[in-house]
Design an enzyme around this catalytic site. Structure first.
Site, short mmCIF file in Angstrom:
data_model
loop_
_atom_site.label_atom_id
_atom_site.label_comp_id
_atom_site.label_asym_id
_atom_site.label_seq_id
_atom_site.Cartn_x
_atom_site.Cartn_y
_atom_site.Cartn_z
CB SER A 44 -0.88 -0.01 1.26
OG SER A 44 -1.46 1.24 1.50
CE1 TYR A 99 -4.65 -2.58 4.82
CE2 TYR A 99 -3.68 -0.40 4.58
CZ TYR A 99 -4.24 -1.53 4.02
OH TYR A 99 -4.36 -1.62 2.66
#
Length: 253
Positions: free
Chosen positions: A145, A158
């Protein structure tokens, strides 16, 4: 008609999600035989995966990616029904809606996200690796990400999991290179999916992204799918250990 992935058998985890569905569809359009993974026990995911697999001429397979036995069984099923796995896309992820104070995270919150995003990817790679080696042109695409590149706040568990994928990609590429298996990762930016509704209306999210992206359009699942197909194919035959950022020019590392 043949395509750049003709002859490949590709397992796509997380294929019932928005980006995963787009990846599976693109790979099938490019000639691959696709195994569409979904989480067991989720009726909606199962129906989505079954419908997608039927439309793509592939198969639907279920496994909890946190469970090594289930993952091994899933790979066996793909091999038996489609052939040895020559491409693996680890798109399954525990995403985190909204943002929160890291000081309020529990040990369970932390463990749950890392179990899916890091351990799940590792178990899938480990189970599929003998096939990836045996086929002679194995390719793995992992999913990171832009969040660890930004140091984004509000999602510490995350962000940490996605940073770990970058390290896994680079180390695994060194490990797998002698076996002619390539390993790369994609770092998507803000991709338009229903999940982003927690951040505001479509117009509000678009305005926020246009303020930081170089490109003044929204990222689409098809943008990520196109890069995934490239990384699996022969045109990326000398590309390994890389992180490809697909974010419209938000982050420029």
């Amino acid at each position: 008609m043949t395509g750049p992935l003709t002859g490949r058998v590709v397992l796509v985890t997380g294929a019932a999600g928005g980006i995963g569905r787009a990846i599976a569809a693109r790979l099938a359009a490019d000639g691959a035989r696709v195994a569409v993974h979904h989480l067991p026990g989720d009726a909606a995911e199962e129906a989505t995966a079954a419908d997608l697999a039927a439309r793509l001429g592939g198969i639907a397979v279920a496994a909890d990616v946190r469970d090594a036995t289930q993952v091994a069984g899933m790979v066996d099923q793909v091999r038996e029904r489609l052939g040895p796995v020559s491409g693996l896309v680890c798109a399954a992820a525990a995403s985190v809606a909204g943002r929160g104070d890291w000081r309020q995270l529990t040990a369970g919150d932390w463990a749950d996200v890392l179990a899916v995003n890091v351990t799940g990817a590792f178990l899938c790679v480990q189970a599929a690796y003998p096939d990836l080696v045996a086929t002679g042109n194995g390719a793995i695409v992992l999913f990171s990400s832009v969040t660890p590149l930004l140091g984004r706040t509000g999602n510490l568990h995350y962000v940490t999991s996605k940073a770990a994928i970058i390290g896994m990609t680079r180390s695994l590429a060194r490990e797998a290179g002698p076996d002619a298996v390539r390993v790369n990762a994609i770092a998507p930016g803000a991709i338009r999916t229903p999940a982003e509704a927690v951040y505001g209306t479509a117009e509000e999210v678009a305005d926020a992204m246009y303020a930081v992206q170089a490109l003044r359009r929204r990222g689409e699942p098809s943008d990520v799918a196109a890069v995934t197909s490239f990384l699996l194919g022969a045109d990326a035959g000398f590309v390994t250990g890389q992180l490809l950022v697909v974010d419209g020019g938000w982050v420029m590392p």
